[in-house]
Design an enzyme around this catalytic site. Structure first.
Site, short mmCIF file in Angstrom:
data_model
loop_
_atom_site.label_atom_id
_atom_site.label_comp_id
_atom_site.label_asym_id
_atom_site.label_seq_id
_atom_site.Cartn_x
_atom_site.Cartn_y
_atom_site.Cartn_z
CB CYS A 11 4.25 -1.35 21.88
SG CYS A 11 2.57 -1.10 22.43
CB CYS B 184 -2.70 -2.42 19.80
SG CYS B 184 -2.90 -0.86 18.96
CB CYS C 45 2.29 -1.64 15.38
SG CYS C 45 2.68 0.06 15.80
CB CYS D 11 0.35 5.04 21.14
SG CYS D 11 0.82 4.57 19.49
CD GLN E 6 0.21 12.98 3.59
OE1 GLN E 6 0.26 11.93 4.23
NE2 GLN E 6 -0.07 13.01 2.30
CD GLU F 209 -9.30 16.06 -2.69
OE1 GLU F 209 -8.20 15.53 -2.93
OE2 GLU F 209 -10.26 15.43 -2.19
CG ASP G 229 -0.61 11.69 -3.37
OD1 ASP G 229 -0.62 10.45 -3.23
OD2 ASP G 229 -0.41 12.47 -2.43
CB CYS H 15 -0.67 5.23 -0.57
SG CYS H 15 -2.32 5.35 -1.24
#
Ligand code: SAH
Length: 457
Positions: free
Chosen positions: A73, A79, A82, A163, A286, A336, A385, A412
């Protein structure tokens, strides 16, 4: 060795931080150096020093890492999106897996001899995987309307409409919106002055259905000539729904609370596995559907369901994992904290005709103890999660009291995962299986699924 600002030094890059900066050491002192890759030997100049660590700027690569590649890129360095484009994909996967393993051993107290990791699930084509993008609008120095991405840490807009993580349609959609604004004299939002109308364009695509949704976030109550824009957007194949969102606040929050639907049903549909989800501009979903399916299949496999189990899915969001599990379990309970997410979860259960899923709004660490103590809730399997901070100890405590046969932990953040694994391992559970999944290629993030089983069963 004493160093001061702008001093130049040579260092080998040995590690990488969560946000993708290379890490090297001089006499045991740690340096974070952006745009470097593990294996590089570089010249860097001192930017800022703290007691334990400092930040330096890359000056020159003396010896490039064997895993260094040309960033595909053109704006990769500027940017904020990434962090790992200069590292080849295979090496990224190895690095992510290593990081998780290291945390499980170091912070989780798992012995290296017993820890066997199943191979990380990477992507065959690690590009154009994002089903959602939010493009800020602004003006260039010469007064053109531009869209693109925020630079890392600031709100300067880097002009860039294609992108490589996003879908190909984004480009055409942005062009249509820009041309429309120009033609009708509609101004982009100016953050500093809190003036102008168009703040952001949210674009979402259902990868399985091909349906596309556009929502313009505006600093005003109405969008002039909205019907004309809706009609022009129809030229993009798959265009299903066009709306705008009113956000007149001076805020970093992108979406406003109010959505005005202009054309189409106001939502798009998509599938993960066999489950259909309705996604509206404000729904959580997601962003990498291909990898999400792999992640959930792994969680489902680890849950080992035969059809008779009672399962709790804590931190369930819009019930994505819950509904996946409900296909194979007797009963699933989801918990939740965000009420709208639970509304989505209930609707998604209904759309899919799943009657064995029930949802609670509230904190996992409150709802679970309450249900256990008052209603004698029980579980064969508990899936969690949690967000990056991991599970609250009260939640883990209740899980242990409920004595499920298996705990499936989707994480995560491998540091908090390791901390929670350690807790469960000290309270009668044994780490059985671990598998990482690369949900965000070219970023430093990695997801992990872990299976822990009760020792005395
Ligand atoms: N399992 C879902 C979402 C996981 S993200 C999916 O795969 O789509 C973590 C979720 O935990 C978020 O939806 C967040 O709103 C929720 N959350 C955060 N803190 C919580 C708490 N204390 N109790 C319950 N849910 C919580």
């Amino acid at each position: 060795m004493e160093m001061k600002k702008n001093d130049i030094f040579t260092v080998a890059i040995e590690d990488m931080s969560e946000d993708g900066a290379g890490i090297g050491k001089t006499d045991g002192y740690i340096w974070f150096i952006k745009d470097t890759v593990i294996g590089d030997v570089v010249e860097a100049s001192v930017m800022k020093q703290k007691k334990q660590y400092g930040f330096a700027r890359l000056v020159k690569i003396l010896t490039p890492s064997l895993h260094r590649v040309e960033e595909p890129c053109p704006v990769a360095k500027r940017c904020g999106g990434c962090q790992l484009q200069a590292m080849d994909y295979e090496e990224q996967l190895r690095f992510k897996e290593w990081k998780v393993k290291n945390n499980l051993i170091r912070l989780g107290g798992i012995s290296p001899e017993t820890l066997s990791m199943e191979p990380i699930m990477g992507m065959d084509h690690p590009w154009r995987y994002r089903n959602k993008a939010q493009f800020p609008f602004g003006k260039s120095k010469d007064g053109r309307i531009i869209t693109g991405f925020y630079a890392g840490r600031t709100h300067a807009i880097i002009e860039h409409e294609d992108c490589l993580l996003g879908v190909e349609e984004n480009r055409r959609i942005l062009e249509i919106i820009r041309d429309f604004m120009k033609e009708y004299g509609i101004e982009p939002y100016d953050e500093a002055e809190h003036r102008g109308l168009v703040r952001h364009a949210l674009i979402r695509k259902g990868f399985r259905t091909g349906e596309i949704m556009v929502c313009l976030v505006i600093n005003g109550k109405r969008l002039p000539e909205a019907d004309i824009l809706a009609e022009r957007l129809q030229a993009v194949p798959g265009m299903t729904s066009f709306s705008f969102s009113v956000n007149k606040d001076r805020t970093n929050v992108i979406m406003g609370r109010e959505i005005v639907n202009v054309a189409g049903p106001g939502f798009i549909s998509d599938y993960i596995g066999d489950i259909r989800y309705q996604i509206s501009p404000l729904s959580f979903y997601q962003v990498n559907p291909v990898q999400t399916e792999k992640l959930y299949r792994t969680a489902l496999e680890y849950a080992g369901l035969t059809g008779n189990e009672t399962v709790w899915d804590l931190y369930c969001g819009i019930g994505t994992i819950s509904l996946f599990l409900a296909q194979k379990a007797k009963k699933v309970y989801g918990v939740e904290i965000i009420p709208q997410a639970i509304e989505d979860a209930r609707r998604n259960a209904e759309i899919n005709g799943l009657k064995n899923a029930e949802f609670f709004v509230g904190q996992a660490e409150e709802v679970l103890p309450e249900q256990y103590e008052k209603n004698h809730a029980r579980a064969d399997v508990i899936v969690v999660d949690p967000p990056r901070k991991g599970c609250d100890e009260k939640c883990l405590e209740t899980i242990v009291k409920m004595e499920p046969q298996r705990v499936v932990y989707v994480s995560c953040d491998s540091a908090t995962l390791a901390r929670d694994v350690k807790y469960l391992a000290a309270h009668g559970y044994e780490l059985k299986r671990v598998r990482c999944c690369d949900m965000f290629p070219w970023s430093g993030h990695v997801e992990t699924v872990v299976l822990m089983s009760r020792v005395d069963q």
